[in-house]
Design a protein around this motif. Structure first.
Motif, PDB file in Angstrom:
ATOM      1  N   LEU A  13      81.991  37.392  56.021  1.00 49.64           N
ATOM      2  CA  LEU A  13      81.028  37.485  54.316  1.00 49.64           C
ATOM      3  C   LEU A  13      82.385  39.056  53.681  1.00 49.64           C
ATOM      4  N   GLU A  14      83.189  39.606  54.122  1.00 52.98           N
ATOM      5  CA  GLU A  14      84.045  40.269  53.889  1.00 52.98           C
ATOM      6  C   GLU A  14      84.973  39.315  53.008  1.00 52.98           C
ATOM      7  N   ALA A  15      85.781  38.550  53.457  1.00 55.43           N
ATOM      8  CA  ALA A  15      86.590  37.201  52.798  1.00 55.43           C
ATOM      9  C   ALA A  15      85.780  36.795  51.855  1.00 55.43           C
ATOM     10  N   VAL A  16      84.244  36.407  51.653  1.00 52.79           N
ATOM     11  CA  VAL A  16      83.679  36.144  50.092  1.00 52.79           C
ATOM     12  C   VAL A  16      83.802  37.242  49.401  1.00 52.79           C
TER      13      VAL A  16
ATOM     14  N   GLY B  87      75.262  33.599  42.951  1.00 55.58           N
ATOM     15  CA  GLY B  87      74.837  34.107  44.062  1.00 55.58           C
ATOM     16  C   GLY B  87      75.881  33.636  45.259  1.00 55.58           C
ATOM     17  N   VAL B  88      77.229  33.870  45.123  1.00 55.30           N
ATOM     18  CA  VAL B  88      78.005  33.201  45.995  1.00 55.30           C
ATOM     19  C   VAL B  88      77.533  34.133  47.937  1.00 55.30           C
ATOM     20  N   VAL B  89      77.888  35.521  47.374  1.00 52.96           N
ATOM     21  CA  VAL B  89      77.356  36.290  48.163  1.00 52.96           C
ATOM     22  C   VAL B  89      76.489  35.909  49.213  1.00 52.96           C
ATOM     23  N   ALA B  90      75.146  36.352  47.938  1.00 58.96           N
ATOM     24  CA  ALA B  90      73.610  35.855  49.084  1.00 58.96           C
ATOM     25  C   ALA B  90      73.678  34.919  49.443  1.00 58.96           C
ATOM     26  N   VAL B  91      74.406  33.332  49.111  1.00 56.61           N
ATOM     27  CA  VAL B  91      74.009  32.057  49.299  1.00 56.61           C
ATOM     28  C   VAL B  91      74.419  32.424  50.858  1.00 56.61           C
TER      29      VAL B  91
END
Length: 688
Positions: free
Chosen positions: A268-271, A284-288
């Motif tokens: 998630l940190e990389a995202v 909403g890439v982080v949410a996905v």
């Protein structure tokens, strides 16, 4: 004892490029409705695509231009990939062959001629996402041709099969880079995302339009965004389901939790750092990613919770669900701001969490009880085997108190590491177990005092156990435990003191008897021998802690004062003259000063005993009954256990009449309001 394994920000995690580099077989972006299209694509790929007849193309273009213009948004999207114009005199296919791969070729505008199916297929096979614009235009014109009529149904189906086959190629070229987004060059990723965004807008446009009867098969909405989201979920499942690396000292469940936690946090940190700046906000890439990883974490936790877990794994599961996951991952410094608006929820339902917490509390309390009982049993064995206690800073030392305090503290810390509320719940339970333990400790110590008197290290072990009381007392005060828990410790200490002082008091007994035998004629000499005897025995108590040496010296002080009063009350001679009474009062006062001075020197803190003998001397000296009454009243305020019996024994020395004695005794009928926390003196002295 169980050792907790603190989760310190997912220790040991190495940040490497491509933290979301998902190995394994490539994802297949396939849905059930696309199988037929793929079959058509297979057919189109096995033979040269047949271009549409020029007349039909011209007719389609003319009809399209008469109806309505294409949306500006689509044209804008095409311009993202168009960086130059065609050179004059150069055909489209020849130009594409001549240009290097790194320089995307400009596509015809909305009003220009469309490339052939063969050209589009060649472009897509080379990964040219610029072909998305003409392909969408070709799709729209096919729909318009079907709506206008004039084209046979068979021809429409043939054309649509070719268009759908091209869309299969485009789909793989668009979703392929999104399957490994961190391995894809940023510009390529932006192109794929732009095409995906345009396809989503086209899906919405078609869904919003009124459906019209057509010979064409329904192909919209294509749901490519959902396919991407599904691919993220598949990759999350693969990443989170990898077998954890071996780690010495950790159970399989602990290794699994740690592996999933590190994977989720690192990915998630990389995202957030590398993908969010490239993806359109509406995706909403982080949410996905967060929701996909959360779902996998929750699924594995739920599956694990179905089994009958051992005590250690129950604790670790709760630790992750209630503490490490929400605090060290979701609310970590690097992710909290990004995940704040995403309602991921708990890894387990509240009801299941409560059941696990109840199991944890039961397990932990049972474990604490067992460990404390085992520690006491081992300590009792050492006493019985005459094992000498350790010496620490010149004092007899036992590890029992330290062991018990650590057992209680670790149980408390483990519960608090899950949630503060669970820490409060277990505190009351652990204190109840500690109270039961202290009672068992007291009984075991008393049994030792009774059975092991002849052992060489008997006195040393007695002092070691008395010294234990300090550690227990400090911890109980720190835990704000009820005062009742100190009861067994006070009894243990008191019986220990009695044992240590028994020999000394036995040696003093014949010396105190001399006071009555010699009619006080040699009281100074007798008292000197008493003091000398006590002083000689003091080194025997040096291995007690300083605070307990003071308490012991207070007991010695109390014993000297008490025994002196006992002998004073047992005088059989009546002193009828004032001179004789004053002489006795002077002797008592002188002896009181000797006792007070000596006991202060040896460390007795019992200042409350300083008035006991001098005030009795004053009662003996006074002659006026009223003055005696006042002195007795004052004396009773300092020593509330001074009874009429004790007063009668003192007044008997003066040879007073029964009426005078009765009058003076009546002063003790008046309630003087005893001060708080009075200590016993006269209640230890029997008269009559």
């Amino acid at each position: 004892m169980l050792q907790t394994m603190p989760f310190q920000g997912l220790p040991g995690q190495q940040r490497v490029p491509g933290a979301l580099d998902f190995p394994g077989s490539p994802l297949k972006f396939r849905s059930g409705s696309e199988a037929e299209s793929e079959a058509s694509m297979s057919e189109a790929s096995s033979e040269d695509p047949v271009p549409l007849p020029e007349a039909e193309v011209a007719q389609d273009e003319e009809e399209a231009s008469k109806k309505k213009k294409k949306p500006k948004g689509l044209a804008g999207m095409f311009s993202i990939f168009t960086k130059g114009k065609k050179k004059k005199g150069q055909s489209g296919a020849a130009e594409r062959e001549a240009k290097p791969e790194a320089q995307p070729e400009a596509q015809p505008g909305l009003g220009g001629p469309l490339p052939t199916v063969e050209e589009l297929k060649a472009d897509l096979e080379r990964g040219r996402l610029e072909a998305a614009g003409p392909l969408m235009r070709l799709e729209r014109e096919l729909q318009e041709a079907a709506a206008a009529g004039g084209v046979s149904e068979e021809e429409l189906v043939r054309r649509q099969s070719k268009v759908e086959a091209l869309y299969v190629l485009l789909r793989d070229q668009v979703l392929g880079p999104l399957r490994r987004p961190l391995e894809t060059p940023p510009e390529r990723l932006r192109q794929a995302l732009a095409v995906l965004a345009e396809q989503e807008r086209e899906d919405r446009r078609v869904a919003a339009a009124e459906p019209q009867p057509s010979a064409l098969a329904a192909t919209r909405p294509r749901h490519w965004l959902q396919l991407w989201q599904r691919a993220v979920a598949q990759e999350a499942e693969e990443r989170m389901g990898r077998p954890p690396a071996a780690a010495e000292g950790l159970s399989e469940a602990e290794r699994t939790f740690l592996s999933m936690g590190r994977t989720m946090k690192g990915d998630l940190e990389a995202v957030v750092q590398r993908l969010k700046p490239l993806f359109p906000a509406e995706f909403g890439v982080v949410a996905v990613y967060a929701e996909s990883y959360h779902a996998q974490f929750a699924a594995q936790i739920a599956a694990m919770a179905q089994f009958e877990l051992c005590q250690r794994d129950t604790y670790m599961l709760l630790l992750w669900v209630q503490n490490l996951y929400p605090n060290d991952i979701i609310n970590s410094a690097s992710l909290a701001g990004e995940l704040q608006g995403i309602n991921l929820g708990s890894l387990l339902p509240p009801k299941q969490v409560r059941l696990l917490e109840a199991t944890f509390l039961s397990n932990e309390v049972a474990s604490v009880k067992e460990l404390m009982a085992r520690a006491l049993d081992l300590e009792s064995q050492r006493w019985a085997q005459d094992v000498a206690p350790q010496r620490l800073n010149g004092h007899c030392h036992s590890e029992l108190a330290i062991d018990i305090i650590q057992i209680i503290s670790q149980g408390q810390i483990k519960a608090e590491s899950i949630t503060p509320d669970l820490g409060k719940q277990i505190q009351h339970m652990l204190l109840a177990e500690l109270a039961a333990f202290l009672r068992s400790y007291q009984r075991a110590f008393e049994d030792f005092l009774e059975r092991c008197k002849q052992l060489q290290n008997y006195r040393a072990n007695v002092m070691a156990n008395i010294n234990n009381c300090l550690s227990f007392r400090i911890s109980l005060e720190k835990w704000q435990a009820p005062q009742g828990l100190l009861g067994p410790l006070n009894e243990l200490k008191s019986h220990g003191f009695d044992t240590l002082l028994q020999g000394l008091f036995w040696d003093l007994k014949p010396l105190f008897k001399r006071f009555t035998q010699t009619r006080w004629t040699a009281s100074a000499q007798t008292l000197e021998e008493i003091v000398s005897t006590v002083e000689t025995r003091l080194p025997e108590f040096s291995e007690l802690r300083e605070c307990f040496q003071e308490e012991l010296m207070e007991l010695v002080h109390l014993h000297l004062v008490k025994e002196y009063i006992v002998r004073l009350c047992k005088r059989r001679v009546v002193l009828k003259t004032a001179e004789q009474q004053q002489q006795l009062a002077g002797q008592v006062l002188a002896n009181a000063e000797v006792i007070q001075h000596f006991c202060t020197q040896i460390g007795s803190p019992a200042t409350w005993l300083h008035h006991a003998l001098p005030k009795l001397a004053e009662i003996i000296r006074l002659q006026d009954p009223s003055a005696i009454k006042m002195e007795v009243a004052t004396y009773a305020t300092w020593y509330p256990d001074f009874s009429k019996g004790h007063l009668s024994a003192i007044l008997a020395i003066k040879g007073m009449s029964s009426s005078e004695v009765k009058s003076i005794r009546s002063i003790l009928d008046v309630h003087t309001g005893a001060p708080e926390a009075t200590k016993a003196l006269f209640s230890l002295i029997k008269v009559g």
